[in-house]
Structures are given as structure tokens and as C-alpha cells.
Design an enzyme around this catalytic site. Structure first.
Site, PDB file in Angstrom:
ATOM      1  N   ARG A   1       0.865  -1.197   0.000  1.00 40.05           N
ATOM      2  CA  ARG A   1       0.000   0.000   0.000  1.00 40.05           C
ATOM      3  C   ARG A   1       0.893   1.236   0.000  1.00 40.05           C
ATOM      4  O   ARG A   1       1.815   1.341   0.823  1.00 40.05           O
ATOM      5  CB  ARG A   1      -0.841  -0.072   1.257  1.00 40.05           C
ATOM      6  CG  ARG A   1      -1.670   1.122   1.574  1.00 40.05           C
ATOM      7  CD  ARG A   1      -2.094   1.005   3.025  1.00 40.05           C
ATOM      8  NE  ARG A   1      -3.248   0.169   3.185  1.00 40.05           N
ATOM      9  CZ  ARG A   1      -4.478   0.653   3.356  1.00 40.05           C
ATOM     10  NH1 ARG A   1      -4.710   1.920   3.388  1.00 40.05           N
ATOM     11  NH2 ARG A   1      -5.493  -0.160   3.528  1.00 40.05           N
TER      12      ARG A   1
ATOM     13  N   THR B   1      -0.837   7.700  -1.067  1.00 42.35           N
ATOM     14  CA  THR B   1      -2.088   7.671  -1.848  1.00 42.35           C
ATOM     15  C   THR B   1      -3.067   6.602  -1.347  1.00 42.35           C
ATOM     16  O   THR B   1      -4.234   6.606  -1.741  1.00 42.35           O
ATOM     17  CB  THR B   1      -1.799   7.362  -3.332  1.00 42.35           C
ATOM     18  OG1 THR B   1      -1.226   6.039  -3.383  1.00 42.35           O
ATOM     19  CG2 THR B   1      -0.833   8.367  -3.940  1.00 42.35           C
TER      20      THR B   1
ATOM     21  N   ASP C   1      -4.280  -1.501  11.439  1.00 43.91           N
ATOM     22  CA  ASP C   1      -3.450  -2.185  10.440  1.00 43.91           C
ATOM     23  C   ASP C   1      -3.176  -3.609  10.919  1.00 43.91           C
ATOM     24  O   ASP C   1      -2.398  -3.822  11.848  1.00 43.91           O
ATOM     25  CB  ASP C   1      -2.136  -1.413  10.229  1.00 43.91           C
ATOM     26  CG  ASP C   1      -1.378  -1.954   9.030  1.00 43.91           C
ATOM     27  OD1 ASP C   1      -1.114  -3.179   8.996  1.00 43.91           O
ATOM     28  OD2 ASP C   1      -1.071  -1.183   8.117  1.00 43.91           O
TER      29      ASP C   1
ATOM     30  N   ASP D   1       0.528  -4.824  10.813  1.00 41.69           N
ATOM     31  CA  ASP D   1       1.345  -4.220  11.879  1.00 41.69           C
ATOM     32  C   ASP D   1       1.037  -4.851  13.228  1.00 41.69           C
ATOM     33  O   ASP D   1       1.943  -5.154  14.011  1.00 41.69           O
ATOM     34  CB  ASP D   1       1.073  -2.710  11.965  1.00 41.69           C
ATOM     35  CG  ASP D   1       1.874  -1.927  10.939  1.00 41.69           C
ATOM     36  OD1 ASP D   1       2.736  -2.511  10.254  1.00 41.69           O
ATOM     37  OD2 ASP D   1       1.621  -0.710  10.814  1.00 41.69           O
TER      38      ASP D   1
HETATM   39  N1  URA Z   1      -5.574  -3.306   5.795  1.00 43.56           N
HETATM   40  C1  URA Z   1      -5.532  -3.282   7.156  1.00 43.56           C
HETATM   41  O1  URA Z   1      -4.645  -3.846   7.757  1.00 43.56           O
HETATM   42  N2  URA Z   1      -6.503  -2.618   7.813  1.00 43.56           N
HETATM   43  C2  URA Z   1      -7.495  -1.976   7.197  1.00 43.56           C
HETATM   44  O2  URA Z   1      -8.347  -1.394   7.857  1.00 43.56           O
HETATM   45  C3  URA Z   1      -7.529  -2.004   5.779  1.00 43.56           C
HETATM   46  C4  URA Z   1      -6.553  -2.670   5.109  1.00 43.56           C
END
Ligand code: URA
Length: 203
Positions: free
Chosen positions: A101, A105, A195, A198
Site C-alpha cells: 500500500r 495515496t 493495520d 502491523d
Molecule cells: N488493511 C488493514 O490492515 N486494515 C485496514 O483497515 C484495511 C486494510
């Protein structure tokens, strides 16, 4: 897309702990494990099997042997679900999709894709967070070109927007722990759980 939302009290209990920002990494991994196992149980309910004779300590007994499907985790968060899947199916073939990601953006792009033999196999894409669906669309298209027997996505949380984006894939199923209403500007699922990669990896 055919949608199955897990509506199980144990799943909701795990999901609550995953959503809670104060949950430790140990508990985050443990709850991912339990919820992922419940989802896998549902998603693999109709896999093919053959009869298999064994003997218990007391008598002859008929058992079954399930044919392993193919798992394709989306890196990196999907590795958390692969970890569970391989406990059920230790000889399963595994593909990989590397997706990243852009932090500015929020656009997702695929940098790596490798699949085992897919033709006539039951295939499961492992993506804990189905947000926009942008990463999945090219992988789904590519997998379908190889004519799997069936294709399903397993996710912990799916956003309504991502589900709508993938809705034209009539023969693809989604097994998810929850469907959340929205995405924020950074394309994170709300309320979501943050996330996933993470939190599961500890980064
Ligand atoms: N990826 C993630 O880890 N969390 C989200 O909310 C969206 C994509």
C-alpha cells in the site's frame, strides 16, 4: 459474490479482542488463530473426501481423508491465516501474492505473484482485511484464468465497499468474521481493527 458472515458467539468474542486497540500482540495472535480456525472450518465444509479404513484400539472403523485445497495468502497479513490453514492441511500447496500500500495515496499495488497448479483445485485466498478490494481483483482474475474448481476469500473483516467492488464475481465466495460499514480517507476499515499486518507482526 456469495457472502458468508460468521455469526458465532466465539467468533464475535475473538473479533472484539482483535478490534480493541489495547489488545497485546500475544492476544491479537491468539484471537486471530481462533477466529481464523472458525472461518476455515466453515469455508472448507464442502471439500471432497474419501473413505479410509482405520482401527481404533477397540475396533475397525471407517474414517475420511480430506483432499487439501490450495491456499494463497496476500502478503504480509495473509501469512497469519496461512499459519492456521497449514495446521489443518499440512500438505496443501501454497501460492503467494505480494501487495503493498502506498502510504501517501493509499493505493495498493501487486509486486509479486506466484501460484501452484490451480486447475480443478479448490482455492482459498487469505486476506484478513478486505478493504477496497483493489489488491484482490487482479489476483482473482488471474486465478480464474487457471480454472479452479472453486474460489473463496477468507477474511477477518470485510468492508461493504470492497464487497460491492468484487460483487460481479458470481462464482467467488467470501467467508468473513464481520462486514464493516465504511473506509476512512486512508482506506482503513472503520471501525475495523487498524493495520492488521502491523498488529500481528508487531511492527
Ligand atoms: N488493511 C488493514 O490492515 N486494515 C485496514 O483497515 C484495511 C486494510
Amino acid at each position: 459474490m456469495r457472502i458468508f458472515e460468521l455469526n458465532h458467539v466465539l467468533g464475535l468474542h475473538c473479533l472484539t479482542q482483535l478490534r480493541n486497540k489495547n489488545t497485546s500482540i500475544t492476544d491479537f495472535r491468539r484471537n486471530t488463530y481462533v477466529l481464523g480456525a472458525l472461518l476455515l472450518g466453515e469455508a472448507t465444509r464442502k471439500l471432497e473426501w474419501e473413505k479410509y479404513d482405520i482401527e481404533t484400539p477397540l475396533a475397525k472403523c471407517e474414517g475420511i481423508l480430506v483432499k487439501s485445497p490450495v491456499f494463497i495468502p496476500i502478503l504480509r497479513a495473509g501469512l497469519s491465516l496461512l499459519n492456521i490453514a497449514l495446521k489443518f492441511f499440512p500438505d496443501a500447496k501454497v501460492g503467494m501474492v505480494g501487495a503493498q500500500r502506498d502510504e501517501k495515496t493509499a493505493e495498493s499495488s501487486t509486486y509479486y505473484q506466484k501460484f501452484p497448479e490451480i486447475k480443478d483445485q479448490h482455492v482459498f485466498i487469505l486476506e484478513p482485511m478486505l478493504a477496497t478490494g483493489g489488491t484482490l481483483i487482479s489476483s482473482i482474475q488471474e486465478i480464474l484464468l487457471h480454472q479452479p474448481k472453486s474460489l473463496a476469500i477468507i477474511s477477518i473483516v470485510a468492508a461493504q465497499q470492497g464487497i460491492e467492488y468484487l460483487s460481479s464475481f458470481e462464482n467467488v465466495a467470501l467467508y468473513t468474521g464481520a462486514i464493516d460499514a465504511s473506509l476512512n480517507q486512508q482506506k482503513y476499515i472503520v471501525p475495523g481493527l487498524g493495520d492488521f499486518g502491523d498488529r500481528w507482526s508487531g511492527t
